[in-house]
Scaffold this motif. Structure first.
Motif, PDB file in Angstrom:
ATOM      1  N   HIS A 362       0.815  -1.215   0.000  1.00  0.00           N
ATOM      2  CA  HIS A 362       0.000   0.000   0.000  1.00  0.00           C
ATOM      3  C   HIS A 362       0.850   1.268   0.000  1.00  0.00           C
ATOM      4  O   HIS A 362       0.325   2.369  -0.217  1.00  0.00           O
ATOM      5  CB  HIS A 362      -0.926   0.009   1.213  1.00  0.00           C
ATOM      6  CG  HIS A 362      -0.197   0.005   2.527  1.00  0.00           C
ATOM      7  ND1 HIS A 362       0.373  -1.144   3.060  1.00  0.00           N
ATOM      8  CD2 HIS A 362       0.067   1.011   3.402  1.00  0.00           C
ATOM      9  CE1 HIS A 362       0.955  -0.840   4.213  1.00  0.00           C
ATOM     10  NE2 HIS A 362       0.795   0.451   4.454  1.00  0.00           N
ATOM     11  N   LEU A 363       2.164   1.137   0.230  1.00  0.00           N
ATOM     12  CA  LEU A 363       3.042   2.309   0.232  1.00  0.00           C
ATOM     13  C   LEU A 363       3.556   2.670  -1.154  1.00  0.00           C
ATOM     14  O   LEU A 363       4.250   3.673  -1.309  1.00  0.00           O
ATOM     15  CB  LEU A 363       4.239   2.072   1.154  1.00  0.00           C
ATOM     16  CG  LEU A 363       3.942   1.931   2.649  1.00  0.00           C
ATOM     17  CD1 LEU A 363       5.231   1.722   3.416  1.00  0.00           C
ATOM     18  CD2 LEU A 363       3.201   3.158   3.172  1.00  0.00           C
ATOM     19  N   ILE A 364       3.231   1.837  -2.171  1.00  0.00           N
ATOM     20  CA  ILE A 364       3.678   2.138  -3.537  1.00  0.00           C
ATOM     21  C   ILE A 364       3.002   3.424  -4.010  1.00  0.00           C
ATOM     22  O   ILE A 364       1.778   3.550  -3.987  1.00  0.00           O
ATOM     23  CB  ILE A 364       3.355   0.968  -4.491  1.00  0.00           C
ATOM     24  CG1 ILE A 364       4.120  -0.283  -4.057  1.00  0.00           C
ATOM     25  CG2 ILE A 364       3.689   1.328  -5.927  1.00  0.00           C
ATOM     26  CD1 ILE A 364       3.818  -1.507  -4.889  1.00  0.00           C
ATOM     27  N   GLY A 365       3.800   4.360  -4.447  1.00  0.00           N
ATOM     28  CA  GLY A 365       3.284   5.665  -4.850  1.00  0.00           C
ATOM     29  C   GLY A 365       3.379   6.716  -3.769  1.00  0.00           C
ATOM     30  O   GLY A 365       3.109   7.896  -4.031  1.00  0.00           O
ATOM     31  N   SER A 366       3.761   6.325  -2.550  1.00  0.00           N
ATOM     32  CA  SER A 366       3.904   7.276  -1.446  1.00  0.00           C
ATOM     33  C   SER A 366       5.359   7.716  -1.333  1.00  0.00           C
ATOM     34  O   SER A 366       6.260   7.110  -1.916  1.00  0.00           O
ATOM     35  CB  SER A 366       3.447   6.619  -0.135  1.00  0.00           C
ATOM     36  OG  SER A 366       4.320   5.568   0.220  1.00  0.00           O
ATOM     37  N   PRO A 367       5.627   8.774  -0.557  1.00  0.00           N
ATOM     38  CA  PRO A 367       7.026   9.236  -0.408  1.00  0.00           C
ATOM     39  C   PRO A 367       7.932   8.245   0.313  1.00  0.00           C
ATOM     40  O   PRO A 367       9.149   8.419   0.310  1.00  0.00           O
ATOM     41  CB  PRO A 367       6.875  10.533   0.407  1.00  0.00           C
ATOM     42  CG  PRO A 367       5.465  10.962   0.217  1.00  0.00           C
ATOM     43  CD  PRO A 367       4.675   9.714   0.063  1.00  0.00           C
ATOM     44  N   PHE A 368       7.367   7.208   0.935  1.00  0.00           N
ATOM     45  CA  PHE A 368       8.196   6.247   1.652  1.00  0.00           C
ATOM     46  C   PHE A 368       8.952   5.324   0.712  1.00  0.00           C
ATOM     47  O   PHE A 368       9.904   4.668   1.130  1.00  0.00           O
ATOM     48  CB  PHE A 368       7.330   5.411   2.591  1.00  0.00           C
ATOM     49  CG  PHE A 368       6.695   6.214   3.700  1.00  0.00           C
ATOM     50  CD1 PHE A 368       7.431   6.601   4.803  1.00  0.00           C
ATOM     51  CD2 PHE A 368       5.365   6.596   3.618  1.00  0.00           C
ATOM     52  CE1 PHE A 368       6.857   7.336   5.817  1.00  0.00           C
ATOM     53  CE2 PHE A 368       4.772   7.334   4.622  1.00  0.00           C
ATOM     54  CZ  PHE A 368       5.520   7.719   5.717  1.00  0.00           C
ATOM     55  N   LEU A 369       8.529   5.226  -0.537  1.00  0.00           N
ATOM     56  CA  LEU A 369       9.176   4.351  -1.515  1.00  0.00           C
ATOM     57  C   LEU A 369       9.607   5.177  -2.715  1.00  0.00           C
ATOM     58  O   LEU A 369       8.834   5.989  -3.229  1.00  0.00           O
ATOM     59  CB  LEU A 369       8.228   3.236  -1.961  1.00  0.00           C
ATOM     60  CG  LEU A 369       7.774   2.239  -0.894  1.00  0.00           C
ATOM     61  CD1 LEU A 369       6.788   1.247  -1.489  1.00  0.00           C
ATOM     62  CD2 LEU A 369       8.958   1.497  -0.297  1.00  0.00           C
ATOM     63  N   ARG A 370      10.845   4.960  -3.174  1.00  0.00           N
ATOM     64  CA  ARG A 370      11.384   5.637  -4.350  1.00  0.00           C
ATOM     65  C   ARG A 370      11.613   4.589  -5.434  1.00  0.00           C
ATOM     66  O   ARG A 370      12.416   3.675  -5.254  1.00  0.00           O
ATOM     67  CB  ARG A 370      12.703   6.350  -4.029  1.00  0.00           C
ATOM     68  CG  ARG A 370      12.579   7.480  -3.027  1.00  0.00           C
ATOM     69  CD  ARG A 370      13.940   7.975  -2.600  1.00  0.00           C
ATOM     70  NE  ARG A 370      13.853   9.101  -1.692  1.00  0.00           N
ATOM     71  CZ  ARG A 370      13.992  10.367  -2.057  1.00  0.00           C
ATOM     72  NH1 ARG A 370      14.236  10.661  -3.322  1.00  0.00           N
ATOM     73  NH2 ARG A 370      13.906  11.337  -1.185  1.00  0.00           N
ATOM     74  N   ALA A 371      10.889   4.682  -6.530  1.00  0.00           N
ATOM     75  CA  ALA A 371      11.011   3.694  -7.600  1.00  0.00           C
ATOM     76  C   ALA A 371      12.395   3.764  -8.232  1.00  0.00           C
ATOM     77  O   ALA A 371      12.914   4.839  -8.533  1.00  0.00           O
ATOM     78  CB  ALA A 371       9.941   3.948  -8.670  1.00  0.00           C
TER      79      ALA A 371
END
Length: 662
Positions: A362-371
């Motif tokens: 659910h954190l995909i797309g949030s600032p907690f994850l950098r693609a």
């Protein structure tokens, strides 16, 4: 000023850092520059490049002298800023000349994008309507619109070479029109092609970006974060690139000198090779991105962010600096004194599968994850905290692993024994011996050694699965390996010694003193035997064994006593034959292996092994009663003909001289 490096590509952020107020005196500015490193490293190119409000579109004029930014979108009709068309968010279209406002008109529906067709002087407007509005600037009036099959159109573009007009729809399609005939010439379904095996789509992908390059290449961006590269001669994409954020693609641009494609969503700008799809470099600005513009014939990148302050980035490898800021080429060495690396030491790289195991999808797309590449970067502290919550015994496992590593290190200092697999131990021992001989020969000849089967992952099942066990008693093995018998006996002896060593090591957990001597060193080699004689010998042995087996089967058949068996027919069923009822019912309940054995026992099937390792099956088809009667009638007919046939021996003529009679 910041310097970042990804994939050995340096990116200079020229709009990052502290800015100085204009009311400060020169003395104060010099004092601050001496004390503060951020102020000293700052380069003000275009007076901080700020605007009164947030903009969504940024472009550079064709002559490269002017940078323009607006709220919705615009198009420069001239090489400079003297002729500009603006599309507002209230359905108004404004025409500006060099002196200022010139004319204003309105379209029926809210517009989202437009393109200018130079040969016909037509403006094509797309928006919240199925129609594409056409405004002719030569006649000064609206023309009949183009009717598309879409409910709404998001973006559009015109190919500068052959004039093809393309529009991207909310249904995930691209419709191509010929402005000369005002007819649709092609329909491309991009939504279906953007869905790959690794992507998770929660909604219908719509077209959010569209760009032509040359006569045949087109790049399409979707609202789910994919970029598709097409050749207009095919309806299948050449490449599908996923940004991994699930955010709409805002802008797509081509960089022809390096064969690169620049695609941007609101979080990241990715630059990748259009032939191989390999990531060249990527850029993550501090604020969300609305639009990206590549300065023509240079290495400067401009971004319109969710802030009145624009972003300026200089990438020397893409090209030189523009003429009005050519001094940047001389400042690169100074800017690299304290580079800021984007190889995150405080971040943990995780894949999508790792996120599923941790429950963080659910954190995909949030600032907690950098693609990044095929996964994401996340804060190492967050990773350890979540890992501890998911697996509270991780420390104990880590401690056991460390203890195991220490034990392995101490064992490595002992005399190493040859670890043999569970399956095909003799074959593994043979390969080890061959590898040792090969290493000795290569050391003498100084030649590179070839890879071994034991270390090749493609053959690891051969030493793990019991189904791959080599049967040394089979006919194929004995005929193909007639000279291996003596060598295999020596190898088996050595194998037993090695197994005894392994058992002693497991029981005592200490290194046994000494090492058993190789018993085969004193034995003479029998490799000089004649190959043909050995093959004949093995074949004679196989024939004798087959004869003994046939005699044993014959004795068993003679000793077998047949007992009568009785069967009961169910009520309502008609008795046809014994085979049709009982035998067929038994066959239905048996496996294929049992059926083959039964057929072989009945004589209708015979299985034979060939010398090349294959199996030969011979089936004898059962005959029906009618076929048997017909065969008996033919046999009787042949016997009658044989009895009625007269001899023709008296017709033989005497031998005469001369030519024989034909």
């Amino acid at each position: 000023m910041q310097v970042s490096s990804l994939n050995e590509v340096k990116i200079y952020s020229l709009s990052c850092g502290k800015s100085l107020p204009e009311w400060l005196s020169d003395r104060k500015k010099r004092a601050l520059q001496k004390k503060d490193v951020d102020v000293r490293r700052r380069i003000e190119l275009i007076q901080d490049f700020e605007m009164p409000t947030v903009c969504t579109t940024i472009k550079v004029s064709k002559d490269g002298q002017y940078i323009l930014a607006t709220v919705v979108t615009f198009e420069t009709l001239s090489d400079d800023y003297s002729k500009i068309v603006f599309l507002h968010n209230d359905r108004y279209i404004e025409f500006h000349s060099q002196s200022g406002f010139y004319y204003k008109t309105r379209i029926p529906k809210f517009g989202r994008d437009f393109s200018y067709h130079y040969p016909s002087c037509d403006l094509f407007f797309v928006g919240a309507s199925s129609e594409v509005y056409r405004l002719n600037l030569e006649q000064g009036r609206y023309l009949n619109p183009l009717q598309t099959d879409a409910a709404e159109n998001n973006v559009c573009d015109i190919n500068s070479i052959h004039g093809l007009f393309a529009t991207g729809t909310v249904e995930g399609r691209v419709e191509c029109w010929d402005p000369r005939t005002r007819g649709r010439v092609g329909l491309l379904d991009c939504a279906l092609s953007s869905v790959t095996a690794d992507s998770e789509i929660n909604s219908l992908p719509t077209i959010s970006a569209l760009k032509f390059n040359g006569a045949l290449t087109m790049a399409v961006g979707t609202s789910t974060g994919q970029v598709l590269l097409y050749d207009l001669r095919s309806d299948k994409p050449l490449l599908v690139k996923d940004h991994q954020y699930g955010l709409p693609i805002k802008s797509v641009h081509f960089q022809d000198s390096l064969d690169l494609i620049l695609s941007a969503d609101s979080r990241i700008i990715k630059m990748w090779n259009k032939n191989s799809g390999k990531i060249f470099t990527s850029l993550e600005p501090e604020h969300d991105i609305n639009d990206v513009c590549l300065y023509p014939n240079s290495g400067m990148l401009l971004t319109a962010n969710e802030t009145p302050k624009m972003g300026i980035y200089y990438i020397p490898v893409l090209g030189p600096a523009p003429r009005w800021c050519s001094f940047l080429d001389n400042l690169t060495e100074e800017l690299e004194e304290n580079p800021e690396s984007t190889v995150y030491d405080d971040y943990k790289f995780v894949t999508k599968k790792d996120l599923e195991n941790l429950g963080l999808t659910h954190l995909i797309g949030s600032p907690f994850l950098r693609a990044y590449m095929h996964g994401f970067f996340m804060d190492i502290r967050l990773y350890h905290k979540v890992k501890l919550m998911v697996n509270p015994f991780a420390y104990e496992e880590y401690r056991k692993d460390k203890i195991r590593q220490k034990i392995e290190e101490t064992r490595a200092q002992r005399v190493q024994l040859k670890k043999l697999p569970k399956v095909n131990k003799e074959l593994a021992l043979k390969l080890i011996e061959e590898e040792e001989e090969k290493q000795k020969s290569t050391w003498k000849k100084k030649v590179k050694s070839l890879p071994n089967i034991l270390t090749d992952d493609r053959f690891k099942v051969m030493f793990e699965n019991p189904d791959f066990q080599v049967d040394e008693e089979s006919e194929e093995f004995r005929l193909l390996n007639p000279l291996v018998s003596k060598i295999s006996e020596k190898r088996k002896k050595k194998l037993r010694l090695l197994e005894q060593q392994e058992l002693r090591e497991q029981e005592e957990e200490e290194e046994p003193e000494g090492k058993p001597s190789d018993a085969e060193s004193s034995e003479s080699s029998d490799d000089e035997k004649d190959w043909v004689e050995e093959v004949r010998k093995q074949r004679r042995l196989l024939q004798q064994e087959e004869k003994v087996k046939r005699q044993e089967r014959l004795r068993e058949d003679q000793q077998m006593v047949l007992k009568p068996q009785f069967y009961e027919i169910k009520a309502g069923e008609e008795f046809r034959s014994f085979k049709d009822s009982a035998t067929k019912q038994k066959l239905l309940n048996k496996t294929l292996e049992d059926r083959l054995k039964l057929e072989a026992k009945n004589g209708t099937l015979s299985v034979a092994d060939t010398t090349v390792g294959s199996k030969q099956l011979t089936f004898t088809l059962k005959r029906s009663e009618q076929q048997k009667k017909q065969q008996e009638a033919e046999k009787l007919h042949r016997q009658e003909r044989k009895t009625l046939r007269r001899s023709a021996g008296h017709l033989k003529s005497r031998h005469r001289r001369g030519r024989p009679f034909h």
